[in-house]
Write an enzyme that holds these catalytic residues in place. Structure first.
Site, PDB file in Angstrom:
ATOM      1  NE  ARG A   1      -4.035  -1.921   1.353  1.00 17.31           N
ATOM      2  CZ  ARG A   1      -4.292  -3.097   2.301  1.00 17.31           C
ATOM      3  NH1 ARG A   1      -3.322  -3.286   3.250  1.00 17.31           N
ATOM      4  NH2 ARG A   1      -5.192  -3.846   2.000  1.00 17.31           N
TER       5      ARG A   1
ATOM      6  CE  LYS B   1       1.197  14.412 -14.696  1.00 19.95           C
ATOM      7  NZ  LYS B   1       0.863  14.671 -15.953  1.00 19.95           N
TER       8      LYS B   1
ATOM      9  CD  GLU C   1      10.465  16.407 -22.725  1.00 19.42           C
ATOM     10  OE1 GLU C   1       9.938  17.513 -22.462  1.00 19.42           O
ATOM     11  OE2 GLU C   1       9.798  15.630 -23.190  1.00 19.42           O
TER      12      GLU C   1
ATOM     13  CD  GLU D   1      -1.720  17.577 -16.526  1.00 17.42           C
ATOM     14  OE1 GLU D   1      -0.911  16.836 -16.096  1.00 17.42           O
ATOM     15  OE2 GLU D   1      -2.353  17.468 -17.795  1.00 17.42           O
TER      16      GLU D   1
ATOM     17  NE  ARG E   1       2.671  17.556 -13.425  1.00 19.78           N
ATOM     18  CZ  ARG E   1       3.284  16.668 -12.642  1.00 19.78           C
ATOM     19  NH1 ARG E   1       2.917  16.839 -11.081  1.00 19.78           N
ATOM     20  NH2 ARG E   1       4.040  15.721 -12.786  1.00 19.78           N
TER      21      ARG E   1
ATOM     22  CG  ASN F   1       0.680  18.093 -21.205  1.00 19.12           C
ATOM     23  OD1 ASN F   1       1.642  17.107 -21.116  1.00 19.12           O
ATOM     24  ND2 ASN F   1      -0.260  18.299 -20.550  1.00 19.12           N
TER      25      ASN F   1
ATOM     26  CG  HIS G   1       4.320  16.664 -24.598  1.00 19.41           C
ATOM     27  ND1 HIS G   1       5.197  17.536 -24.527  1.00 19.41           N
ATOM     28  CD2 HIS G   1       4.998  15.365 -23.835  1.00 19.41           C
ATOM     29  CE1 HIS G   1       6.310  17.262 -24.016  1.00 19.41           C
ATOM     30  NE2 HIS G   1       6.148  16.215 -23.475  1.00 19.41           N
TER      31      HIS G   1
ATOM     32  CG  HIS H   1       1.904  11.992 -26.156  1.00 17.32           C
ATOM     33  ND1 HIS H   1       1.144  12.624 -25.327  1.00 17.32           N
ATOM     34  CD2 HIS H   1       3.343  11.770 -26.093  1.00 17.32           C
ATOM     35  CE1 HIS H   1       2.126  12.811 -24.344  1.00 17.32           C
ATOM     36  NE2 HIS H   1       3.357  12.189 -24.666  1.00 17.32           N
TER      37      HIS H   1
ATOM     38  CG  HIS I   1       8.843  11.146 -25.265  1.00 16.85           C
ATOM     39  ND1 HIS I   1       7.242  11.181 -25.359  1.00 16.85           N
ATOM     40  CD2 HIS I   1       9.207  12.308 -24.315  1.00 16.85           C
ATOM     41  CE1 HIS I   1       7.066  12.267 -24.612  1.00 16.85           C
ATOM     42  NE2 HIS I   1       8.112  12.878 -23.838  1.00 16.85           N
TER      43      HIS I   1
HETATM   44  N1  LIG Z   1       6.598  10.639 -15.113  1.00 12.01           N
HETATM   45  C1  LIG Z   1       6.679  11.597 -15.879  1.00 12.01           C
HETATM   46  O1  LIG Z   1       6.211  12.858 -15.187  1.00 12.01           O
HETATM   47  C2  LIG Z   1       7.372  11.547 -17.113  1.00 12.01           C
HETATM   48  C3  LIG Z   1       7.820  12.651 -17.948  1.00 12.01           C
HETATM   49  C4  LIG Z   1       8.228  12.495 -19.162  1.00 12.01           C
HETATM   50  C5  LIG Z   1       8.570  11.105 -19.771  1.00 12.01           C
HETATM   51  N2  LIG Z   1       8.171  10.238 -19.063  1.00 12.01           N
HETATM   52  C6  LIG Z   1       8.215   8.722 -19.632  1.00 12.01           C
HETATM   53  O2  LIG Z   1       9.529   8.706 -19.563  1.00 12.01           O
HETATM   54  C7  LIG Z   1      10.059   7.631 -20.534  1.00 12.01           C
HETATM   55  C8  LIG Z   1      11.254   7.908 -21.513  1.00 12.01           C
HETATM   56  O3  LIG Z   1      12.306   8.184 -20.610  1.00 12.01           O
HETATM   57  P1  LIG Z   1      13.818   8.100 -21.401  1.00 12.01           P
HETATM   58  O4  LIG Z   1      13.828   8.903 -22.402  1.00 12.01           O
HETATM   59  O5  LIG Z   1      14.592   8.328 -20.022  1.00 12.01           O
HETATM   60  O6  LIG Z   1      13.808   6.542 -21.749  1.00 12.01           O
HETATM   61  P2  LIG Z   1      14.606   5.335 -21.000  1.00 12.01           P
HETATM   62  O7  LIG Z   1      14.457   5.319 -19.694  1.00 12.01           O
HETATM   63  O8  LIG Z   1      14.065   4.349 -22.005  1.00 12.01           O
HETATM   64  O9  LIG Z   1      16.170   5.438 -21.397  1.00 12.01           O
HETATM   65  C9  LIG Z   1      16.416   5.434 -22.566  1.00 12.01           C
HETATM   66  C10 LIG Z   1      17.681   4.563 -22.991  1.00 12.01           C
HETATM   67  O10 LIG Z   1      18.835   4.896 -22.441  1.00 12.01           O
HETATM   68  C11 LIG Z   1      19.395   4.087 -21.725  1.00 12.01           C
HETATM   69  N3  LIG Z   1      20.223   4.711 -20.517  1.00 12.01           N
HETATM   70  C12 LIG Z   1      19.556   5.240 -19.303  1.00 12.01           C
HETATM   71  N4  LIG Z   1      20.538   5.790 -18.758  1.00 12.01           N
HETATM   72  C13 LIG Z   1      21.777   5.802 -19.336  1.00 12.01           C
HETATM   73  C14 LIG Z   1      22.908   6.255 -19.185  1.00 12.01           C
HETATM   74  N5  LIG Z   1      23.345   6.899 -18.125  1.00 12.01           N
HETATM   75  N6  LIG Z   1      23.925   5.820 -19.991  1.00 12.01           N
HETATM   76  C15 LIG Z   1      23.809   5.040 -20.843  1.00 12.01           C
HETATM   77  N7  LIG Z   1      22.239   4.413 -21.150  1.00 12.01           N
HETATM   78  C16 LIG Z   1      21.662   4.914 -20.610  1.00 12.01           C
HETATM   79  C17 LIG Z   1      18.361   3.127 -21.156  1.00 12.01           C
HETATM   80  O11 LIG Z   1      18.767   1.766 -20.920  1.00 12.01           O
HETATM   81  C18 LIG Z   1      17.447   2.853 -22.419  1.00 12.01           C
HETATM   82  O12 LIG Z   1      18.010   2.312 -23.478  1.00 12.01           O
HETATM   83  C19 LIG Z   1       8.756   7.538 -21.139  1.00 12.01           C
HETATM   84  O13 LIG Z   1       8.243   6.131 -20.831  1.00 12.01           O
HETATM   85  C20 LIG Z   1       7.843   8.399 -20.716  1.00 12.01           C
HETATM   86  O14 LIG Z   1       6.625   8.179 -20.696  1.00 12.01           O
HETATM   87  C21 LIG Z   1       7.488  10.419 -17.743  1.00 12.01           C
END
Ligand SMILES: NC(=O)c1ccc[n+]([C@@H]2O[C@H](COP(=O)([O-])OP(=O)(O)OC[C@H]3O[C@@H](n4cnc5c(N)ncnc54)[C@H](O)[C@@H]3O)[C@@H](O)[C@H]2O)c1
Length: 384
Positions: free
Chosen positions: A135, A157, A199, A251, A256, A260, A263, A267, A281
Site C-alpha cells: 500500500r 507521475k 525537453e 494538473e 502543469r 505538454n 506533446h 504523442h 519521445h
Molecule cells: N513521469 C513523468 O512525469 C514523465 C515525464 C516525461 C516522460 N516520462 C516517461 O519517460 C520515458 C522515457 O524516458 P527516457 O527517455 O529516459 O527513456 P529510457 O528510460 O527508455 O532510457 C533511454 C535509453 O537510455 C538507456 N540509459 C539510461 N541511462 C543511461 C546512461 N546513463 N548511460 C547509458 N544508457 C542509459 C536506457 O537503458 C534506455 O535504453 C517514457 O516512458 C515516458 O512516458 C515520464
C-alpha cells in the site's frame, strides 16, 4: 528553505539543491557530479531506518550499479536489485507484476525504500511499483537520462502502458528525494541525449525566453559537457519543472498542462511510429513543438520570427522538425487527428492544445477549432 510555496535553489560546493515544498511531502532535488558512490551514505542520513532495493534496467545496471550497490552495502542497507529489460516494453503489467514480486522476495517492508535508478522508463515503473507495494513504500528517484533528470523524475507521475495507450494506468507518488548525477549522462548515446534536450528547450519555450536565448548561445557546450553548462541546463530545467509541480501538483489549475507543449502532436507521431526507435519521445516532441509554434503563427497569435527561431534551434542541434523526416511510411492527416483525439488532453470531445504567443509565452487553448487544425495538418503532412 522549504514551505514558501515555490521551488528554491541552494548551491553548496559541488552540488545544488532545489527544494520542492509540496504540502505534507516536501522533498529535495540534488544535482551534482559524481553523486552515486556517496549515495548510500546520503540516503542513510536522509531516510533513517529505511533499507533500499534498487530497480534499474540492464544498460544502466551494467554501467553504473556497482558503485551505488557498494555504497549501500557499506551502510548495511542494501536489500538487492531488480533489473528489467531496457525500453518502453518494460512499462507493462507483466513486468510490473514480476517487479512487485521480486521486491517482496527481496524483503522490502513498509518502512523501506525503492530506488529508481535509470531513465524515465525505470522511474515510471519503479515509482508505480513503490506506490502500490504494501500500500505504498517510499521511492527515491536517481535519474540517469537527460530526459529523466529534467522531467520525469520530478513531480510524482508514475505509470505503465496498455494496448489502449501510454501512461493510462498509474498513480501520483512523489519521491522522497531526487538525486541527479550529471556525470552519468556521459555514457548516454548522443541520440538519447539530444532527445532529452528537446525537453530542456521546452522550459525555455514555455515560460523562460532568457533561458531559450542562453541555450541558443551555449547548446554546443551543453552537449559536450564543457564548463558546467550542462549542469546549468539541468538545474534550470529541473527548477522550472519543480515550480510548476508545486503550483499545480495534480494538473488541476492548468499550469502543469503547459508541460505538454508539443506533446499532443508529439504523442500522436510517437503512436504512429509505434513507440519505437523510429522516433524517440524527445524527437516526436521536437516536431510537436515546432508544429505548435507554426500553428500559433497561423492563428495570428505568435510572431513568425519566434517560430523561425524555434525551428532553427532544433535544426542546429540536429533534432527533427518535419513530419516527413520520420523514417518509413508517412502518416495521413486522418490518422494524426484520430491519434490526437485519443490523447489524455481531450475532454468532452474538445481538443486542448498548448499554443504560444511567442518564445516563453505558452498557454493552454482548451477549445481548438477542428477545421483550421485539419487544414494545418494537411499542409504539414504534405510538406517535403
Ligand atoms: N513521469 C513523468 O512525469 C514523465 C515525464 C516525461 C516522460 N516520462 C516517461 O519517460 C520515458 C522515457 O524516458 P527516457 O527517455 O529516459 O527513456 P529510457 O528510460 O527508455 O532510457 C533511454 C535509453 O537510455 C538507456 N540509459 C539510461 N541511462 C543511461 C546512461 N546513463 N548511460 C547509458 N544508457 C542509459 C536506457 O537503458 C534506455 O535504453 C517514457 O516512458 C515516458 O512516458 C515520464
Amino acid at each position: 528553505m522549504m514551505g514558501d510555496g515555490t521551488a528554491t535553489l541552494d548551491q553548496i560546493g559541488n552540488e545544488t539543491t532545489i527544494a520542492v515544498p509540496l504540502q505534507g511531502r516536501p522533498y529535495g532535488i540534488i544535482i551534482g557530479d559524481n553523486l552515486i558512490a556517496s549515495a548510500g551514505k546520503r540516503l542513510a542520513a536522509t531516510l533513517p531506518g529505511a533499507r533500499f532495493a534498487v530497480v534499474s534496467d540492464k544498460n544502466v545496471a551494467g554501467l553504473h550499479l556497482a558503485p551505488l550497490k557498494a555504497g549501500l552495502e557499506d551502510q548495511g542497507l542494501f536489500l538487492g536489485s531488480a533489473v528489467v529489460a531496457p525500453g518502453e516494453v518494460s512499462k507493462s503489467f507483466p513486468v510490473l507484476e514480476k517487479l512487485c514480486e521480486t521486491l517482496l522476495e527481496l524483503g522490502v517492508e513498509r518502512g523501506d525504500c525503492v530506488i529508481a535508478f535509470g531513465g524515465g522508463v525505470v522511474g515510471d515503473l519503479a515509482g508505480f511499483a513503490a506506490s502500490i507495494l504494501r500500500r505504498g513504500v517510499r521511492v527515491v528517484q536517481m535519474p540517469t537520462t537527460l530526459l529523466a533528470q529534467v522531467d520525469s523524475s520530478i513531480g510524482g507521475k508514475t505509470g505503465i502502458d496498455t494496448t489502449q495507450g501510454k501512461n493510462l494506468i498509474g498513480t501520483f507518488h512523489q519521491p522522497s528525494l531526487v538525486l541527479a548525477d550529471v556525470a552519468v549522462l556521459s555514457t548516454l548515446s548522443e541520440r538519447e541525449f539530444r532527445a532529452g534536450y528537446a525537453e530542456v528547450m521546452k522550459y525555455g519555450l514555455l515560460g523562460d525566453a532568457p533561458f531559450f536565448a542562453w541555450l541558443e548561445q551555449n547548446w554546443a557546450d551543453v552537449f559536450s559537457g564543457k564548463d558546467s553548462k550542462r549542469r546549468h541546463a539541468v538545474e534550470t530545467s529541473a527548477r522550472a519543472k519543480a515550480e510548476i509541480v508545486v503550483a499545480d501538483e495534480r494538473e488541476e489549475s492548468g499550469l502543469r498542462a503547459l508541460l505538454n507543449l508539443g506533446h499532443t502532436f508529439g504523442h500522436a507521431l510517437e503512436a504512429f511510429a509505434g513507440y519505437s526507435d523510429r522516433l524517440l519521445h524527445g524527437e516526436a516532441i521536437a516536431i510537436g513543438m515546432r508544429l505548435a509554434f507554426t500553428y500559433s503563427v497561423g492563428q495570428g497569435l505568435c510572431p513568425p520570427e519566434d517560430a523561425a527561431r524555434v525551428a532553427k534551434h532544433f535544426t542546429d542541434v540536429g533534432l527533427p522538425t518535419e513530419i516527413a523526416t520520420i523514417p518509413g511510411d508517412a502518416p495521413t492527416t486522418g490518422e494524426l487527428l484520430r491519434l490526437m483525439a485519443q490523447d489524455k488532453k481531450v475532454k468532452g470531445g474538445k481538443l486542448a492544445l498548448v499554443l504560444a504567443r511567442g518564445i516563453g509565452q505558452a498557454f493552454v487553448e482548451n477549445e481548438v477549432a477542428m477545421e483550421p487544425l485539419t487544414e494545418f495538418l494537411k499542409r504539414e503532412c504534405a510538406r517535403r
